[in-house]
Design a protein around this motif. Structure first.
Motif, PDB file in Angstrom:
ATOM      1  N   LEU A  38       0.841  -1.201   0.000  1.00 38.10           N
ATOM      2  CA  LEU A  38       0.000   0.000   0.000  1.00 38.10           C
ATOM      3  C   LEU A  38       0.875   1.250   0.000  1.00 38.10           C
ATOM      4  O   LEU A  38       0.575   2.232  -0.698  1.00 38.10           O
ATOM      5  N   GLN A  39       1.939   1.228   0.765  1.00 38.03           N
ATOM      6  CA  GLN A  39       2.832   2.385   0.804  1.00 38.03           C
ATOM      7  C   GLN A  39       3.482   2.630  -0.559  1.00 38.03           C
ATOM      8  O   GLN A  39       3.684   3.768  -0.984  1.00 38.03           O
ATOM      9  N   SER A  40       3.788   1.523  -1.259  1.00 41.44           N
ATOM     10  CA  SER A  40       4.392   1.649  -2.579  1.00 41.44           C
ATOM     11  C   SER A  40       3.441   2.342  -3.555  1.00 41.44           C
ATOM     12  O   SER A  40       3.833   3.253  -4.286  1.00 41.44           O
TER      13      SER A  40
ATOM     14  N   VAL B 130      -9.102   0.801   2.626  1.00 41.00           N
ATOM     15  CA  VAL B 130      -7.651   0.636   2.717  1.00 41.00           C
ATOM     16  C   VAL B 130      -7.317  -0.826   2.404  1.00 41.00           C
ATOM     17  O   VAL B 130      -7.038  -1.635   3.292  1.00 41.00           O
ATOM     18  N   SER B 131      -7.396  -1.144   1.094  1.00 37.78           N
ATOM     19  CA  SER B 131      -7.065  -2.490   0.632  1.00 37.78           C
ATOM     20  C   SER B 131      -6.252  -2.386  -0.652  1.00 37.78           C
ATOM     21  O   SER B 131      -6.350  -1.396  -1.389  1.00 37.78           O
ATOM     22  N   TYR B 132      -5.467  -3.402  -0.936  1.00 37.47           N
ATOM     23  CA  TYR B 132      -4.602  -3.391  -2.114  1.00 37.47           C
ATOM     24  C   TYR B 132      -5.434  -3.290  -3.393  1.00 37.47           C
ATOM     25  O   TYR B 132      -5.083  -2.550  -4.328  1.00 37.47           O
ATOM     26  N   GLU B 133      -6.554  -4.040  -3.473  1.00 33.99           N
ATOM     27  CA  GLU B 133      -7.376  -4.051  -4.684  1.00 33.99           C
ATOM     28  C   GLU B 133      -7.926  -2.657  -4.990  1.00 33.99           C
ATOM     29  O   GLU B 133      -7.898  -2.195  -6.134  1.00 33.99           O
ATOM     30  N   HIS B 134      -8.447  -1.999  -3.955  1.00 31.38           N
ATOM     31  CA  HIS B 134      -9.032  -0.668  -4.152  1.00 31.38           C
ATOM     32  C   HIS B 134      -7.965   0.336  -4.562  1.00 31.38           C
ATOM     33  O   HIS B 134      -8.151   1.114  -5.506  1.00 31.38           O
TER      34      HIS B 134
ATOM     35  N   LYS C 105      -5.068  -0.215  -5.982  1.00 28.96           N
ATOM     36  CA  LYS C 105      -4.557  -0.533  -7.311  1.00 28.96           C
ATOM     37  C   LYS C 105      -5.529  -0.033  -8.382  1.00 28.96           C
ATOM     38  O   LYS C 105      -5.118   0.502  -9.417  1.00 28.96           O
ATOM     39  N   THR C 106      -6.822  -0.189  -8.123  1.00 31.30           N
ATOM     40  CA  THR C 106      -7.837   0.289  -9.082  1.00 31.30           C
ATOM     41  C   THR C 106      -7.743   1.797  -9.252  1.00 31.30           C
ATOM     42  O   THR C 106      -7.794   2.310 -10.376  1.00 31.30           O
ATOM     43  N   ILE C 107      -7.617   2.517  -8.136  1.00 24.10           N
ATOM     44  CA  ILE C 107      -7.500   3.981  -8.195  1.00 24.10           C
ATOM     45  C   ILE C 107      -6.241   4.378  -8.957  1.00 24.10           C
ATOM     46  O   ILE C 107      -6.273   5.265  -9.820  1.00 24.10           O
ATOM     47  N   ARG C 108      -5.121   3.699  -8.675  1.00 24.78           N
ATOM     48  CA  ARG C 108      -3.870   4.035  -9.361  1.00 24.78           C
ATOM     49  C   ARG C 108      -3.987   3.813 -10.871  1.00 24.78           C
ATOM     50  O   ARG C 108      -3.568   4.661 -11.670  1.00 24.78           O
ATOM     51  N   ASP C 109      -4.582   2.689 -11.267  1.00 25.91           N
ATOM     52  CA  ASP C 109      -4.686   2.369 -12.690  1.00 25.91           C
ATOM     53  C   ASP C 109      -5.619   3.342 -13.410  1.00 25.91           C
ATOM     54  O   ASP C 109      -5.344   3.762 -14.538  1.00 25.91           O
ATOM     55  N   LYS C 110      -6.734   3.690 -12.759  1.00 21.42           N
ATOM     56  CA  LYS C 110      -7.646   4.661 -13.373  1.00 21.42           C
ATOM     57  C   LYS C 110      -6.975   6.019 -13.481  1.00 21.42           C
ATOM     58  O   LYS C 110      -7.131   6.730 -14.478  1.00 21.42           O
ATOM     59  N   TRP C 111      -6.241   6.379 -12.444  1.00 22.43           N
ATOM     60  CA  TRP C 111      -5.546   7.664 -12.434  1.00 22.43           C
ATOM     61  C   TRP C 111      -4.528   7.725 -13.572  1.00 22.43           C
ATOM     62  O   TRP C 111      -4.421   8.716 -14.280  1.00 22.43           O
ATOM     63  N   LYS C 112      -3.781   6.620 -13.828  1.00 21.63           N
ATOM     64  CA  LYS C 112      -2.791   6.599 -14.898  1.00 21.63           C
ATOM     65  C   LYS C 112      -3.434   6.761 -16.267  1.00 21.63           C
ATOM     66  O   LYS C 112      -2.885   7.404 -17.164  1.00 21.63           O
TER      67      LYS C 112
END
Length: 503
Positions: free
Chosen positions: A38-40, A67-71, A73-80
């Motif tokens: 999560l920190q990464s 506060v979960s890895y799946e959520h 990761k989804t936010i990061r991918d959509k943001w990219k």
């Protein structure tokens, strides 16, 4: 233009400080050292936010929902996938907006109608949302206003509003976002710089603040009229707001708009004294829910906000049976027509106390939530008028010397008003008819519901507490009590119990 040094470009927060702030927003604590994965992800997102605190607060609140890895990761991918340009934070904020529930999206986007840096009153903002049917009660025990305040609280927690002192403000970037997401339904005329106007808009605001110092002869009325002519058709228009004292010069121009907008629910308009009596002639009474007058005075050189003088509500206004909010401001007195009590769905009357005092048969207005009531020995003004007004949240009762007996006081049925949170009871100071035993009986008959939170008693001449405030303490939710000029009150029974309740 007149500076002697080059402009100083303000950068974002220092990377280390920003990471601490971002962690506080996303994890709930700035010293979080938990899940490395999560920190990464968090560091990847934080680096792209370039030290912008507003973006950190918005995206951090979005991540903090789950506060979960799946959520994350989804936010990061959509943001990219948004392909954000340098220093362009609107797409990031838009991502947070997309995750809002639909009712919060509507409330937020509607606020694009207000000027930038507008100080929002919580009560007014919620009333505006209610007028547009944006607020829906799912909990039977909560009213629309309480639910609306929860909506506002959620938008604050998620970074869409900020609380500053007693008001709420929207950051400039958030205001830009609101304009973007509301473009299909909302349009704002800002001065004479108008852009392409979409057909069939539902909400319209006109901001003339840049022209407020102009005299009538200099105000570009015709140019504003040209812009208004482009706003068609008007059958879908639900809101019309005017900001800036010089907008009084547009009153005749918007008459046509209001006449065509037969489904108008909200009108906020600046008026001169002479305008109030005629405003109803171009309004459709069947749909209007919210009507706000801002009083403007015409001086020698300019227009200024002022008080009402010798103004009067037109009798025709009393046929606006669906009106929920009538706001004329707290300053200045306005004459009230005899049939004012026809407004049975009115929830909020924002006006000078004298306006409240002048409404005969106010007991018919059972939807009111705040009332200043003056007891008078005249038909239609006795204390029994309060009997069926069980939606009251704040109640001020003055001139209680005009109540003669406990039974008469009991006729107000304060004990039935479960939503009543603030109660102010006062007797006139120096009144010769204030017999201690009678005032004690009257106060005894004014027993409130146990949900009451704040109580103020002024001018009471009785020597002891009423039973509901002493040995048989029934106001178990009481948080504050304020006693003023109660000089004969010698015994405040069960003080220990009262202190325990108040603490």
């Amino acid at each position: 233009m007149i500076g002697t040094v080059n402009a100083f470009q303000i950068s974002g927060l220092d990377e280390k400080e920003f990471w601490q702030f971002f962690k506080a927003c996303a994890f709930g604590k700035e010293n979080y050292e938990g899940d490395p994965s999560l920190q990464s992800i968090g560091r990847q997102i934080a680096k792209a936010l370039k030290g912008c605190p507003l973006a950190a607060r918005s995206v951090g609140a979005l991540l903090n929902r789950n506060v979960s890895y799946e959520h994350w990761k989804t936010i990061r991918d959509k943001w990219k996938s948004l392909q954000i340009k340098d220093d362009d934070f609107i797409p990031i904020l838009k991502l947070s907006y997309d995750y809002l529930p639909s009712h919060l999206q509507r409330c937020f986007s509607y606020c694009s109608l207000f000027p930038e840096d507008h100080p929002f009153s919580a009560a007014t903002l919620v009333q505006v949302w209610i007028s547009q049917n944006f607020v829906q009660c799912e909990d039977i025990g909560k009213g629309l206003e309480e639910t609306g305040l929860q909506y506002l609280g959620s938008l604050v927690d998620l970074g869409f509003f900020q609380k500053v002192d007693r008001h709420y403000v929207m950051h400039d970037l958030m205001h830009d976002l609101a304009q973007q997401v509301s473009a299909k339904e909302c349009y704002t005329v800002r001065g004479l710089q108008s852009s392409t106007i979409r057909q069939g808009i539902r909400h319209l605001s006109i901001i003339t603040t840049g022209d407020d110092n102009d005299k009538n002869t200099n105000f570009p009325t015709e140019k504003y009229e040209e812009i208004l002519q482009k706003i068609r058709p008007l059958q879908k228009l639900r809101s019309l707001m005017l900001f800036g004292s010089s907008s009084v010069y547009l009153l005749k121009s918007i008459q046509t708009v209001c006449k065509e907008a037969k489904c108008l629910r909200l009108l906020r308009v600046c008026v001169l004294n002479t305008d109030i009596s005629a405003i109803h002639t171009f309004l459709n009474p069947h749909h209007l829910r919210y009507l706000e007058f801002i009083r403007v005075s015409e001086t020698k050189d300019m227009l200024v906000y002022g008080d009402y003088k010798d103004a009067a509500f037109p009798r025709a206004l009393t046929s606006f049976y669906h009106l929920q909010v009538l706001d004329v401001g707290f300053s200045g007195n306005i004459s009230v027509p005899a049939a004012m009590n026809n407004l049975v769905k009115l929830r909020h009357l924002i006006a000078d106390a004298k306006v409240h005092f002048s409404i005969g048969g106010v007991g018919n207005m059972i939807s009111l939530q705040k009332l200043k009531f003056k007891v008078q020995n005249i038909s239609g003004f006795d204390i029994r008028q309060l009997q069926s007004m069980n939606k009251l949240v704040t109640l001020v009762i003055s001139h209680l010397e005009n109540v003669k007996t406990k039974d008469e006081a009991n006729g107000a049925r304060l004990i039935d008003k479960e939503y009543l949170k603030k109660l102010f009871l006062s007797w006139s100071v120096g009144c010769m008819s204030l017999e201690p035993e009678r005032t004690k009986d009257v106060l005894e008959g004014l027993q409130p519901h146990h949900n009451l939170k704040a109580l103020c008693i002024a001018g009471y001449t009785g020597p002891t507490s009423p039973t509901w405030l002493s040995s048989n303490l029934s106001v178990t939710s009481l948080q504050t009590i304020h006693l003023v000029n109660c000089r004969e009150w010698r015994i405040l029974g069960s003080l220990e119990m009262l202190i325990e309740i108040l603490s």
